[in-house]
Design an enzyme around this catalytic site. Structure first.
Site, PDB file in Angstrom:
ATOM      1  N   CYS A 244       0.821  -1.218   0.000  1.00 40.01           N
ATOM      2  CA  CYS A 244       0.000   0.000   0.000  1.00 40.01           C
ATOM      3  C   CYS A 244       0.851   1.263   0.000  1.00 40.01           C
ATOM      4  O   CYS A 244       1.839   1.341   0.728  1.00 40.01           O
ATOM      5  CB  CYS A 244      -0.865   0.068   1.255  1.00 40.01           C
ATOM      6  SG  CYS A 244      -1.988  -1.285   1.404  1.00 40.01           S
TER       7      CYS A 244
ATOM      8  N   ARG B 135     -12.046   0.725  -6.477  1.00 38.29           N
ATOM      9  CA  ARG B 135     -11.691   0.485  -5.080  1.00 38.29           C
ATOM     10  C   ARG B 135     -11.015   1.722  -4.493  1.00 38.29           C
ATOM     11  O   ARG B 135     -11.123   2.024  -3.323  1.00 38.29           O
ATOM     12  CB  ARG B 135     -10.743  -0.708  -5.003  1.00 38.29           C
ATOM     13  CG  ARG B 135     -10.465  -1.173  -3.587  1.00 38.29           C
ATOM     14  CD  ARG B 135      -9.533  -2.371  -3.586  1.00 38.29           C
ATOM     15  NE  ARG B 135      -9.603  -3.096  -2.340  1.00 38.29           N
ATOM     16  CZ  ARG B 135      -8.921  -2.780  -1.254  1.00 38.29           C
ATOM     17  NH1 ARG B 135      -8.113  -1.750  -1.253  1.00 38.29           N
ATOM     18  NH2 ARG B 135      -9.046  -3.471  -0.150  1.00 38.29           N
TER      19      ARG B 135
HETATM   20  P1  XMP Z   1      -0.714  -7.398   3.221  1.00 34.75           P
HETATM   21  O1  XMP Z   1       0.068  -6.563   4.175  1.00 34.75           O
HETATM   22  O2  XMP Z   1      -1.175  -8.674   3.836  1.00 34.75           O
HETATM   23  O3  XMP Z   1      -2.028  -6.528   2.909  1.00 34.75           O
HETATM   24  O4  XMP Z   1       0.013  -7.612   1.944  1.00 34.75           O
HETATM   25  C1  XMP Z   1      -3.072  -6.956   2.080  1.00 34.75           C
HETATM   26  C2  XMP Z   1      -4.175  -5.910   2.078  1.00 34.75           C
HETATM   27  O5  XMP Z   1      -3.707  -4.682   1.504  1.00 34.75           O
HETATM   28  C3  XMP Z   1      -4.819  -3.944   0.987  1.00 34.75           C
HETATM   29  N1  XMP Z   1      -4.482  -3.498  -0.368  1.00 34.75           N
HETATM   30  C4  XMP Z   1      -4.089  -2.262  -0.689  1.00 34.75           C
HETATM   31  N2  XMP Z   1      -4.008  -1.138   0.042  1.00 34.75           N
HETATM   32  N3  XMP Z   1      -3.205   0.015  -1.866  1.00 34.75           N
HETATM   33  C5  XMP Z   1      -3.587   0.021  -0.566  1.00 34.75           C
HETATM   34  O6  XMP Z   1      -3.509   1.072   0.084  1.00 34.75           O
HETATM   35  C6  XMP Z   1      -3.270  -1.079  -2.656  1.00 34.75           C
HETATM   36  O7  XMP Z   1      -2.916  -1.053  -3.842  1.00 34.75           O
HETATM   37  C7  XMP Z   1      -3.750  -2.271  -2.039  1.00 34.75           C
HETATM   38  N4  XMP Z   1      -3.978  -3.531  -2.522  1.00 34.75           N
HETATM   39  C8  XMP Z   1      -4.413  -4.246  -1.459  1.00 34.75           C
HETATM   40  C9  XMP Z   1      -6.011  -4.866   0.988  1.00 34.75           C
HETATM   41  O8  XMP Z   1      -6.840  -4.452   2.053  1.00 34.75           O
HETATM   42  C10 XMP Z   1      -5.372  -6.228   1.212  1.00 34.75           C
HETATM   43  O9  XMP Z   1      -6.249  -7.164   1.802  1.00 34.75           O
END
Ligand code: XMP
EC number: 1.1.1.205
Length: 501
Positions: free
Chosen positions: A309, A405
């Protein structure tokens, strides 16, 4: 326990705290890790795979459910493709298949082969228009077929004479005995007039023994959830998922405390009041209240915590994950709605901390993206294996169906992105990268659940409810350094510890 510990103007995350060990009569092997995902969906382990296009498609969802968790199939694909992924999960394992996929006698052998390949079936019953069972075609019947054989009707190859069947109501144990006695793999169940009413397979019986903790629905099928957006095609997508017997839909947005998300919950609940709906993401008590009021059955928490993120640096908004879980779960507990802590889990200890802070389950992306079952591509670099992983708000992912999203919807129509015209206008909130290849999901989950069990042992908690009464203590930078291996050179990788990868 910890009221007053968290300062409203200072937010904490996993690495800022440790769980204080307490008096324990609890052995890690004896703890109960059962958790509520949403509504009546109970999981043997509190783990959910992220709705991301490099994390969860059918293969991951099957593996997650077999090991007692649940997968949320991402929505960066067409409605038909997503429904088909769900169908693969729901058809992959059952006690008794009550609506077996069948073929008519006019089907050709290549139709049967395509069907068996798609669902990884080893056989398919052949029925007439009225549902009468005519025979069964299995891998064994077509083992030596070649060339033009595939243009011939299935009736030329199916087994029909001496077909072993059983009556509706046959139990799994009785079926097992019949399968064993006749050395066959599939037992069709027929009603009084010879119509096919179900199917019991050796594979399903074996999988029940192999995966006793699997998450199953009332009909013995693996549980599966799927992500949906808030766009104009919401009803069409949910209808297609419901048609495939989806267990829960997850309204998947970066900012859940918003009018569109509230409306989306109401739209779903208006037409499918009994369907479990999880919604998010939020990080405040007000967010929890709003989603709960609209009808959400579980609330996903986390803004900017994910490993991929960039939301917090791009938009300045978000909240460190432990504080987010802490604040939201105080209100959620009063309202009786479960929290799914989403993002930021880097070690098994973070799962323990997320639960102590108040979440029922955690959603994980990066730790699962490297497994065999993820859809990411394998990459080789300097002799080591990696799998690709990316944020759903990254440029690459947003040129699919997920741009809305991140509210970049001025460049989207009904949640879809016009790639050519819109890609220049997208403002990404995630990056694209890779994670080390991690082997089979079962091995990774074994370590994650093992760490959780160990944490419960230290806290003296026999259940996750008991774990939520444990205490945190704040650590300093020096304390954090002490937590990790220090003053030695690591010479051998541990299966549950990789840093800086
Ligand atoms: P981890 O830390 O397990 O997190 O890799 C997975 C979660 O990250 C969120 N997610 C995003 N958040 N930009 C964001 O700010 C993104 O591009 C993005 N893609 C995923 C999502 O909640 C996921 O479950």
């Amino acid at each position: 326990m910890n009221d007053g510990f968290f300062d409203r103007f200072e937010a904490l995350t996993f690495d800022d705290v440790v769980v204080v060990p307490g008096w324990s009569e609890t052995l890690p092997d004896a703890v109960d890790t059962t958790a509520t995902f949403a509504r009546d969906i109970e999981l043997a382990v509190p783990l959910v795979s992220a709705a991301m296009d490099k994390v969860t498609e059918a293969r991951m969802a099957v593996a997650m459910a077999r090991h007692g968790g649940i997968g949320v199939i991402h929505r960066n694909m067409s409605i038909a493709d997503q429904a088909s992924e769900v169908q693969k999960v729901k058809r992959s394992q059952s006690g008794m298949i009550t609506d077996p996929v069948t073929l008519p006698p006019t089907a050709l052998l290549h139709d049967a082969e395509a069907l068996m390949h798609k669902f990884k079936f080893s056989g398919v019953p052949i029925t007439d228009d009225d549902g009468h069972l005519l025979g069964i075609l299995t891998n064994r019947d077509i083992r030596f077929c070649e060339g033009s054989d595939f243009d011939r009707p299935v009736t030329d190859f199916m087994t029909s004479d001496g077909l072993v069947t059983a009556e509706v109501g046959t139990s799994l144990d009785e079926a097992k005995a019949i399968l064993q006695e006749h050395r066959i793999e599939k037992l069709p169940l027929v009603d009084g007039v010879g119509c096919l009413a179900g199917l019991i397979t050796v594979k399903d019986i074996q999988k029940r023994l192999d995966f006793p903790n699997a998450s199953r629905d009332g009909r013995g099928r693996l549980r599966c959830a799927a992500a949906v957006g808030v766009g104009a095609d919401l009803e069409e997508r949910v209808a297609a998922l419901v048609e495939m017997s989806i267990d829960a839909v997850s309204i998947d947005t970066a900012h859940g405390h918003s009018a569109n998300v509230i409306k989306a919950i109401e739209r779903i609940k208006g037409s499918w009041p009994d369907l479990a709906v999880t919604a998010g993401n939020v990080v405040t008590e007000e967010g929890v209240e709003a989603l709960h009021k609209a009808g959400a059955d579980a609330i996903k928490v986390g803004v900017g915590a994910g490993s991929i993120c960039t939301t917090r640096v791009v938009s300045g908004a978000g909240m460190p994950q432990l504080s987010a879980i802490w604040h939201t779960s105080r209100r959620a507990q009063q309202l009786g709605v479960p929290i799914i802590g989403d993002g930021g889990i880097t070690f098994s200890g973070d799962i323990v901390k997320a639960i102590v802070a108040g979440s029922q389950t955690v959603m994980i992306g990066s730790l699962l993206a490297g497994t065999e079952e993820s859809p990411g591509e394998m990459e080789l670099m300097d002799g080591r294996r990696y799998k690709s992983y990316r944020g759903m708000g990254s440029m690459g992912a947003m040129t699919g169906d997920s741009a809305d999203r991140y509210a970049t919807s001025q460049s989207t129509a009904g949640g879809r992105t016009d790639v050519g015209a819109a890609s220049k206008k997208l403002v990404p909130e995630g990056i694209e990268g890779r994670v080390p290849y991690a082997g089979p999901l079962g091995d990774v989950l074994y370590q994650l659940v093992g760490g959780l069990r160990s944490g419960m042992g230290y806290a003296g908690a026999a259940t996750l409810d008991a774990l939520r009464t444990a205490r945190f203590m704040r650590v300093t930078t020096a304390g954090r350094e002490e937590s990790h291996p220090h003053d030695v050179t690591v010479t051998k990788e541990a299966p549950n510890y990789q840093r800086g990868s």
